[in-house]
Design a protein around this motif. Sequence first.
Motif, mmCIF file in Angstrom:
data_model
loop_
_atom_site.group_PDB
_atom_site.id
_atom_site.type_symbol
_atom_site.label_atom_id
_atom_site.label_comp_id
_atom_site.label_asym_id
_atom_site.label_seq_id
_atom_site.Cartn_x
_atom_site.Cartn_y
_atom_site.Cartn_z
ATOM 1 N N SER A 1 -5.854 -10.022 -6.813
ATOM 2 C CA SER A 1 -4.413 -10.051 -6.551
ATOM 3 C C SER A 1 -3.684 -9.592 -7.511
ATOM 4 C CB SER A 1 -4.074 -11.286 -6.022
ATOM 5 O OG SER A 1 -4.353 -12.337 -7.101
ATOM 6 N N GLU A 2 -4.156 -9.947 -9.007
ATOM 7 C CA GLU A 2 -3.353 -9.554 -10.242
ATOM 8 C C GLU A 2 -3.424 -8.116 -10.390
ATOM 9 O OE1 GLU A 2 -5.350 -11.789 -13.365
ATOM 10 O OE2 GLU A 2 -4.156 -13.591 -12.939
ATOM 11 N N ALA A 3 -4.603 -7.363 -9.861
ATOM 12 C CA ALA A 3 -4.724 -6.060 -9.958
ATOM 13 C C ALA A 3 -3.312 -5.263 -9.235
ATOM 14 C CB ALA A 3 -5.950 -5.488 -9.796
ATOM 15 N N LEU A 4 -3.425 -5.869 -7.996
ATOM 16 C CA LEU A 4 -2.522 -5.089 -6.863
ATOM 17 C C LEU A 4 -1.261 -5.902 -7.275
ATOM 18 C CD1 LEU A 4 -2.028 -3.697 -4.228
ATOM 19 C CD2 LEU A 4 -2.405 -5.853 -2.868
ATOM 20 N N ARG A 5 -0.769 -6.779 -7.741
ATOM 21 C CA ARG A 5 0.548 -7.237 -8.123
ATOM 22 C C ARG A 5 1.009 -6.294 -9.206
ATOM 23 N NH1 ARG A 5 -0.257 -11.983 -10.290
ATOM 24 N NH2 ARG A 5 -0.967 -12.820 -8.238
ATOM 25 N N ASP A 6 0.152 -6.208 -10.578
ATOM 26 C CA ASP A 6 0.385 -5.340 -11.484
ATOM 27 C C ASP A 6 0.766 -3.911 -11.101
ATOM 28 O OD1 ASP A 6 -0.233 -7.394 -13.266
ATOM 29 O OD2 ASP A 6 -1.868 -6.546 -13.674
ATOM 30 N N PHE A 7 0.084 -3.378 -10.089
ATOM 31 C CA PHE A 7 0.259 -1.826 -9.793
ATOM 32 C C PHE A 7 1.618 -2.059 -8.990
ATOM 33 C CE2 PHE A 7 0.637 0.847 -5.978
ATOM 34 C CZ PHE A 7 0.580 2.026 -6.516
ATOM 35 N N LEU A 8 2.245 -2.895 -8.258
ATOM 36 C CA LEU A 8 3.333 -3.130 -7.445
ATOM 37 C C LEU A 8 4.575 -3.216 -8.484
ATOM 38 C CD1 LEU A 8 2.152 -4.837 -4.197
ATOM 39 C CD2 LEU A 8 2.683 -2.287 -4.377
ATOM 40 N N ASN A 9 4.433 -4.100 -9.323
ATOM 41 C CA ASN A 9 5.346 -4.486 -10.317
ATOM 42 C C ASN A 9 5.886 -3.258 -11.174
ATOM 43 O OD1 ASN A 9 5.670 -7.104 -9.335
ATOM 44 N ND2 ASN A 9 4.228 -7.822 -10.760
ATOM 45 N N GLN A 10 5.381 -2.200 -11.427
ATOM 46 C CA GLN A 10 5.888 -1.128 -11.859
ATOM 47 C C GLN A 10 6.861 -0.326 -11.277
ATOM 48 O OE1 GLN A 10 2.867 1.920 -12.546
ATOM 49 N NE2 GLN A 10 1.912 1.592 -10.818
ATOM 50 N N PHE A 11 7.105 -0.756 -10.137
ATOM 51 C CA PHE A 11 8.213 0.110 -9.165
ATOM 52 C C PHE A 11 9.386 -1.023 -9.028
ATOM 53 C CE2 PHE A 11 4.065 1.571 -7.836
ATOM 54 C CZ PHE A 11 4.304 2.752 -8.139
ATOM 55 N N SER A 12 10.484 -0.335 -8.636
ATOM 56 C CA SER A 12 11.655 -0.949 -8.364
ATOM 57 C C SER A 12 11.476 -1.606 -7.079
ATOM 58 C CB SER A 12 12.748 0.148 -8.132
ATOM 59 O OG SER A 12 12.492 0.664 -6.929
ATOM 60 N N GLN A 13 12.273 -2.464 -6.524
ATOM 61 C CA GLN A 13 12.185 -3.334 -5.164
ATOM 62 C C GLN A 13 11.822 -2.410 -4.006
ATOM 63 O OE1 GLN A 13 11.530 -6.547 -5.325
ATOM 64 N NE2 GLN A 13 11.140 -6.370 -3.007
ATOM 65 N N HIS A 14 12.663 -1.339 -4.060
ATOM 66 C CA HIS A 14 12.825 -0.410 -3.039
ATOM 67 C C HIS A 14 11.461 0.283 -2.882
ATOM 68 C CE1 HIS A 14 14.133 2.463 -0.059
ATOM 69 N NE2 HIS A 14 13.760 3.403 -0.642
ATOM 70 N N GLU A 15 10.871 0.910 -4.183
ATOM 71 C CA GLU A 15 9.668 1.451 -4.227
ATOM 72 C C GLU A 15 8.557 0.511 -3.793
ATOM 73 O OE1 GLU A 15 10.335 2.676 -8.214
ATOM 74 O OE2 GLU A 15 10.352 4.569 -7.776
ATOM 75 N N LYS A 16 8.424 -0.904 -4.123
ATOM 76 C CA LYS A 16 7.435 -1.776 -4.018
ATOM 77 C C LYS A 16 7.342 -1.833 -2.422
ATOM 78 C CE LYS A 16 7.436 -5.208 -6.654
ATOM 79 N NZ LYS A 16 7.833 -6.569 -7.486
#
Length: 77
Positions: free
Chosen positions: A12-27
């Motif tokens: 879950s941390e790996a997936l969260r780290d991937f998603l957190n590099q983006f803006s809210q819209h991109e996420k």
Amino acid sequence: MNEKNNKIRKDSEALRDFLNQFSQHEKSYWITQISNGCLVPRYTVHNWVKGLSRIQELYKIRIEQIVGEEIFDKVIA
């Protein structure tokens, strides 16, 4: 913490780290892409990100195909 919970947390941390590099819209875009590509509801992807449910191996492979990069640790048997 047992090994199973540690693995869920690590994925879950790996997936969260991937998603957190983006803006809210991109996420939101990526969550939709993962949801559609894995044929699961968006809330399942949110549960994966929050560590509330395990990401099965086939889903991890599919997620990496969708995003075009390796984000999970590989288990070598």
